[in-house]
Design a protein around this motif. Structure first.
Motif, PDB file in Angstrom:
ATOM      1  N   THR A 104       0.840  -1.284  -0.204  1.00 60.23           N
ATOM      2  CA  THR A 104       0.078   0.127   0.127  1.00 60.23           C
ATOM      3  C   THR A 104       0.818   1.278  -0.130  1.00 60.23           C
ATOM      4  O   THR A 104       2.040   1.250  -0.043  1.00 60.23           O
ATOM      5  N   SER A 105       0.312   2.352   0.001  1.00 59.55           N
ATOM      6  CA  SER A 105       1.099   3.940   0.024  1.00 59.55           C
ATOM      7  C   SER A 105       1.797   3.719   1.231  1.00 59.55           C
ATOM      8  O   SER A 105       2.935   4.342   1.474  1.00 59.55           O
TER       9      SER A 105
ATOM     10  N   SER B 254       2.531   2.123  -4.555  1.00 59.21           N
ATOM     11  CA  SER B 254       1.854   3.046  -4.633  1.00 59.21           C
ATOM     12  C   SER B 254       1.436   3.417  -5.937  1.00 59.21           C
ATOM     13  O   SER B 254       2.360   3.621  -7.035  1.00 59.21           O
TER      14      SER B 254
END
Length: 207
Positions: A86-87, A120
């Motif tokens: 994920t980010s 991301s």
């Protein structure tokens, strides 16, 4: 007129009855599918939100306890980057890369930043990672890779910073004219006054 209205209403009623008689099963199945899809969508959204909260908490925990002289804390953050796609994993790659740079471990810094790029889809976060990666690649004496990394930086907000780094890389390659052109381009872009002044100072050194 009243008779017409009554007959029309009866016709409409019969038509509705006939429609449901012919299509009732299909409508029922469609309704069930629609409800299932709505429930599934809400479950997926809640699942994503819960995962994001968990990633955020874990990121905060690991970065707050990270210490350059504590290999276990470095390994814990590296494991988070490996597994959290994920980010937050991408953000962690920036923090971890800085730790590697401080330890003069540029190879691992470049590797972890490249990994962060894959985690991301946020354009701004990707731009920051690429700017850092270009710096590291330049320090690794790989200017061509660094310039290629800068070419992939997207967004007008990052044009000035990318131009400043590009100028430094070109100057290190001995291309003074290219460096000056990059800084002139950067000065014209939307960038902070401090960065513009820094690029102008570099340009003044050529006069």
């Amino acid at each position: 007129m009243e008779v017409y209205n009554n007959d029309n209403q009866r016709d409409q009623t019969e038509a509705v009855k006939q429609f449901f008689a012919n299509n009732g099963k299909a409508l029922a199945v469609g309704a069930v599918i629609g409800i299932a899809a709505l429930v599934g969508w809400r479950f997926w959204v809640n699942h994503q939100q819960n995962n994001a909260l968990a990633s955020s908490d874990r990121y905060q925990q690991l970065t707050s306890t990270l210490k350059a002289d504590n290999p276990a804390s470095i390994q814990a953050l590296a494991s988070f980057v490996d597994h959290d796609k994920t980010s937050y994993g991408a953000l962690a790659s920036l923090t971890l890369a800085k730790t590697y740079v401080d330890k003069s471990d540029l190879q691992n810094a470049a590797k972890i930043l490249e990994q962060g790029l894959q985690d991301s889809s946020d354009q701004s976060l990707q731009a920051v990672i690429r700017l850092r990666l270009a710096r590291v690649q330049s320090e690794l004496k790989n200017p061509d890779a660094a310039l290629k990394t800068l070419d992939a930086v997207k967004g007008d907000n990052w044009t000035g910073l990318a131009a400043d780094i590009r100028g430094d890389i070109l100057l290190n390659k001995g291309d003074k004219q290219g460096a000056a052109a990059a800084w002139r381009q950067g000065i014209k872009s939307e960038v902070s006054p401090a960065v513009k002044q820094m690029m102008q100072t570099k340009l003044n050194n050529f006069s």
